[in-house]
Scaffold this motif. Structure first.
Motif, mmCIF file in Angstrom:
data_model
loop_
_atom_site.group_PDB
_atom_site.id
_atom_site.type_symbol
_atom_site.label_atom_id
_atom_site.label_comp_id
_atom_site.label_asym_id
_atom_site.label_seq_id
_atom_site.Cartn_x
_atom_site.Cartn_y
_atom_site.Cartn_z
ATOM 1 N N ALA A 229 3.378 -10.264 5.627
ATOM 2 C CA ALA A 229 2.467 -8.945 5.980
ATOM 3 C C ALA A 229 2.908 -8.639 7.047
ATOM 4 O O ALA A 229 3.080 -7.627 7.725
ATOM 5 C CB ALA A 229 1.195 -9.013 6.060
ATOM 6 N N ALA A 230 3.448 -6.735 6.270
ATOM 7 C CA ALA A 230 3.939 -5.748 7.708
ATOM 8 C C ALA A 230 3.602 -4.388 6.978
ATOM 9 O O ALA A 230 2.764 -4.011 6.529
ATOM 10 C CB ALA A 230 5.418 -5.391 7.377
ATOM 11 N N ILE A 231 3.054 -4.131 8.575
ATOM 12 C CA ILE A 231 3.518 -2.439 8.527
ATOM 13 C C ILE A 231 4.350 -1.401 8.774
ATOM 14 O O ILE A 231 5.100 -1.737 9.635
ATOM 15 C CB ILE A 231 2.864 -1.943 10.195
ATOM 16 N N GLU A 232 4.171 -0.264 7.513
ATOM 17 C CA GLU A 232 5.519 0.431 7.568
ATOM 18 C C GLU A 232 5.364 0.865 9.033
ATOM 19 O O GLU A 232 4.889 1.504 9.697
ATOM 20 C CB GLU A 232 5.486 0.810 6.632
ATOM 21 N N SER A 233 6.619 1.469 9.407
ATOM 22 C CA SER A 233 5.899 2.239 11.807
ATOM 23 C C SER A 233 6.316 3.175 11.242
ATOM 24 O O SER A 233 4.511 4.055 11.553
ATOM 25 C CB SER A 233 7.566 2.217 11.798
ATOM 26 N N GLU B 144 11.218 1.541 8.325
ATOM 27 C CA GLU B 144 11.661 0.279 9.324
ATOM 28 C C GLU B 144 10.135 -0.183 8.609
ATOM 29 O O GLU B 144 8.790 0.264 8.616
ATOM 30 C CB GLU B 144 11.867 0.397 10.270
ATOM 31 N N VAL B 145 10.064 -1.494 9.158
ATOM 32 C CA VAL B 145 8.750 -2.415 9.105
ATOM 33 C C VAL B 145 8.791 -3.300 10.506
ATOM 34 O O VAL B 145 9.385 -3.848 10.404
ATOM 35 C CB VAL B 145 8.578 -3.083 8.526
ATOM 36 N N LYS B 146 7.195 -3.641 10.613
ATOM 37 C CA LYS B 146 6.540 -4.442 12.153
ATOM 38 C C LYS B 146 6.233 -5.702 11.144
ATOM 39 O O LYS B 146 4.649 -5.583 10.240
ATOM 40 C CB LYS B 146 5.996 -3.310 12.981
ATOM 41 N N ILE B 147 6.113 -6.757 11.719
ATOM 42 C CA ILE B 147 5.780 -8.396 10.336
ATOM 43 C C ILE B 147 4.134 -8.222 11.371
ATOM 44 O O ILE B 147 4.293 -8.366 12.786
ATOM 45 C CB ILE B 147 7.087 -9.352 11.228
ATOM 46 N N LYS B 148 3.176 -8.049 10.944
ATOM 47 C CA LYS B 148 2.115 -8.674 11.125
ATOM 48 C C LYS B 148 1.850 -9.846 11.137
ATOM 49 O O LYS B 148 1.629 -10.759 11.924
ATOM 50 C CB LYS B 148 0.990 -7.320 9.905
ATOM 51 N N THR B 149 1.874 -10.154 9.832
ATOM 52 C CA THR B 149 2.109 -11.544 10.069
ATOM 53 C C THR B 149 2.736 -12.475 9.122
ATOM 54 O O THR B 149 3.078 -12.105 7.832
ATOM 55 C CB THR B 149 -0.052 -12.064 9.045
ATOM 56 N N ILE B 150 3.195 -13.959 9.232
ATOM 57 C CA ILE B 150 3.771 -14.620 8.491
ATOM 58 C C ILE B 150 3.261 -15.350 7.629
ATOM 59 O O ILE B 150 1.930 -15.915 7.870
ATOM 60 C CB ILE B 150 4.885 -15.356 9.266
ATOM 61 N N LEU B 151 3.171 -15.249 6.396
ATOM 62 C CA LEU B 151 2.156 -15.789 4.985
ATOM 63 C C LEU B 151 3.310 -17.241 4.538
ATOM 64 O O LEU B 151 3.414 -17.176 3.416
ATOM 65 C CB LEU B 151 1.202 -15.192 3.714
#
Ligand SMILES: Nc1ncnc2c1ncn2[C@@H]1O[C@H](COP(=O)(O)OP(=O)(O)OP(=O)(O)O)[C@@H](O)[C@H]1O
Ligand SMILES: [Mg+2]
Lengths: 287, 350
Positions: free
Chosen positions: B309-313, B293-300
């Motif tokens: 850019a996403a952070i793995e949970s 699962e990832v959490k979206i950090k920013t959309i480029l």
């Protein structure tokens, strides 16, 4: 508009010292000479306009023969200077590494530091009857009496070549420095021989440097007095010696001045002709 | 296919420094072969050995089966387009292109025909009398290529010929060069540090690093199956994650992200994942994928090339993920949590 005007004033302010220098030190004295070259004494003892000083040059065979001799030597020495210095310039800029090159280039300047008179006396020591060369040849028994080298056209040529060479080498080096080595490689890649690369790439590329070096050397040699007078001896027919005689031996200032201007005009014409013949433009020279 | 160029164990040493180490490869007749590598890896040195400007310290170069040792550049059936182009500044366009032909002592009419034909091919008709210093970057480029091609070389060597051009022109020339090569059928060896140039134009690409070849392959294989960590990192975009340990079918990154990756018979040190390898919200029945699962950090946002850019949970590891070209993920926003999967084979371990 205002901007442009401001620029113009600054421009004139900047150029003013140069103009003053040119006018006071170069134009005015020459103007004085120019006037005296056209001035003759009238029967009443006053000054009148005359062309007789200029006519004297063409009427007396010795004068214009001397000039032709001088010009021929100057052309020859210019060509010699090119032949002698081009390999040196090429070696210094393209063959050896940069750090030695600047040191060796500095060595080339030595004759300039010691001055013309000292170099000329140096050559007297080398070429004289009891000079270095003759003593050496005598000691190894190759000759049994000294060879006459000093006070000949040979020693004069050597001296003139030596003092003017530097002015050929520097402009050629500066054009060669900007020659990208890959140009030479590209030519060889396209099948050009060493000779073709030299004549079709390197020489045409350095033509501006060769031309400006050539002009300087030619002018320097044709107007030189010291080397022909000291090294050339009695037999040398050098036009500046002729001018010197007019001024200081026969005190004929009018004729001396006229000869001076003839030297300037004819040598400038020779340069102009040479530029025309080789398809060069003066504006490109020196860049 | 006929091998036009064979290179065996080629090595070049400069005083105590080896610029090219033991390089071997073959180039097929009519092929477009690229050598791709970072600045200073030895590309130019390699090319200069093939063209004969420098002598190899070891190994052999064969062109059409003939050993090239001792043959000077002007006698080799190769021509080179220099990194600096090296056009002759005192000659016009026509004279530049005719230079090599004149050395062959051809008849003037023949030279004229060949030059006009070549200038037409590179779309430079009407520029014959122009000085090369008066041309634009792209035109100068074409003169340099025409000057070499008119010699009908067995192999044309090109040393980063598009390096000096701006991006737009580079894109354009890339395609033109490829078409020209196809049309003439000349073998091209093309040097570049731009991976997109190499991938777009070439039949085969060699990736070079520190004087060695890391991989020689087709552009597609190079991209899909990089042989070494260097190739994975240099060709195309990748997420690089350093690994800490391997435990059976599982690998763990330095951040503590545990992923299933079966089929490894060695302990890998580094993991590369392409941004487009991530599958957003994979179907439940999809096999052979690692899920997390990832959490979206920013959309480029970058048009068709948009990434997030996403952070793995579980570990907090940061990754770049390509967004697929459809409307499904248009409403994705920062802070959203998404399920993601990656095929085992797209987890590139080295
Ligand atoms: N004549 C030389 N003497 C010593 N070292 C050299 C020489 N020529 C190149 N090198 C070294 O060899 C290495 C490779 O140089 P090369 O010019 O082949 O690189 P390159 O891959 O073409 O790089 P770039 O993409 O910047 O053109 C460099 O580290 C360079 O410093
Ligand atoms: Mg290079």
């Amino acid at each position: 508009m205002e901007n442009k005007k401001g620029f113009n004033i600054t421009f004139y302010l900047l150029i003013l010292p140069v103009l003053l220098w040119l006018i006071v030190l170069i134009v005015l004295p020459h103007l004085d000479l120019l006037i005296s070259s056209f001035q003759g004494d009238s029967d009443a003892g006053g000054k009148v306009f005359t062309l007789e000083h200029y006519m004297a040059f063409f009427q007396s065979k010795i004068y214009w023969l001397t000039f032709i001799n001088t010009a021929a030597y100057a052309i020859g020495i210019t060509i010699l200077a090119f032949i002698v210095t081009f390999p040196v310039a090429f070696y210094l800029t393209k063959v050896i590494s940069k750090k030695y090159a600047s040191f060796l280039a500095l060595l080339l300047l030595i004759p300039l530091w010691v001055g013309e008179l000292v170099t000329v006396y140096g050559w007297m020591i080398i070429l004289g009857d009891h000079g270095v060369i003759n003593e050496f040849l005598l000691s190894i028994g190759l000759i049994d009496k000294p060879i006459d080298m000093l006070y000949t056209n040979f020693s004069m040529t050597i001296g003139l070549l030596y003092i003017s060479m530097l002015f050929m080498v520097v402009p050629i080096m500066s054009t060669l420095e900007s020659l990208d080595d890959s140009l030479i490689e590209a030519a060889s890649d396209l099948g050009a021989s060493k000779w073709t690369i030299f004549t079709k790439i390197i020489i045409p590329y350095s033509m501006p440097g060769i031309t400006s070096g050539g002009i300087i050397v030619f002018m320097l040699v044709i107007g030189d007095y010291v080397a022909p007078d000291i090294l050339g001896g009695k037999s040398s027919l050098w036009f500046t010696e002729q001018i010197y005689n007019e001024f200081l031996s026969t005190f004929n200032w009018g004729e001396g001045a006229a000869f001076g201007f003839l030297l300037l005009m004819i040598s400038s014409s020779i340069i102009w002709l040479a530029l025309k013949l080789t398809g060069q433009k003066l504006e490109r020279v020196g860049s | 296919m006929n091998k036009i160029l064979e290179i065996k164990n080629l090595t070049k040493e400069f005083k105590g420094f080896t610029a090219v180490k033991n390089v071997s490869f073959n180039v097929d007749e009519g092929g477009f072969f690229s050598i791709l590598g970072p600045s200073g890896c030895g590309k130019t040195t390699l090319l200069r050995m093939i063209s004969g400007f420098i002598q190899e310290s070891g190994g052999e170069i064969f062109i059409r089966g003939k050993l090239m040792r001792g043959i000077p550049p002007e006698k080799r059936p190769v021509n080179i387009v220099f990194q600096s182009l090296a056009l002759f500044p005192m000659m016009n366009v026509r004279e530049n292109v005719a230079f090599g032909l004149k050395r062959q002592k051809l008849k003037k009419s023949e030279i004229d025909d060949k030059v006009s034909d070549m200038l037409a091919r590179v779309s430079l008709q009407g520029f014959e009398k122009k000085k090369v210093t008066e041309l634009s970057g792209g035109q100068r480029q074409r003169v340099a290529i025409a000057r070499s091609l008119v010699m009908k070389p067995s192999i044309l060597l090109l040393d980063e010929p598009l390096g000096a051009l701006d991006r737009k022109l580079r894109e354009h020339m890339k395609i033109e060069l490829k078409l020209l090569q196809k049309e003439l059928g000349t073998t091209f060896i093309y040097i570049t540090h731009d991976q997109s140039e190499a991938l777009v134009m070439s039949d085969k690409v060699a990736v070079m690093n520190k004087g060695r070849f890391e991989q020689i392959d087709t552009p597609r294989n190079l991209y899909k199956n990089p042989a070494t960590a260097f190739v994975a990192g240099f060709v195309g975009e990748s997420n690089r994650l350093e690994l800490k340990s391997k435990d059976g079918d599982f690998i763990t990154t330095k951040d503590g992200w545990k992923l299933k990756r079966p089929g490894l018979d060695f302990t890998p040190e580094v993991l590369y994942i392409r941004p487009e390898a991530f599958i957003l919200t994979p179907a439940k029945n999809l096999d052979n994928i690692s899920r997390f699962e990832v959490k979206i950090k920013t959309i480029l946002f970058d048009g068709s090339n948009t990434k997030v850019a996403a952070i793995e949970s579980s570990s907090g590891a940061e990754v770049l993920i390509s967004l697929p070209q459809n409307a499904r993920f248009e409403n994705l926003k920062e802070g959203d949590t998404v399920e993601v999967g990656i095929n085992y084979e797209n987890l590139k371990c080295y």
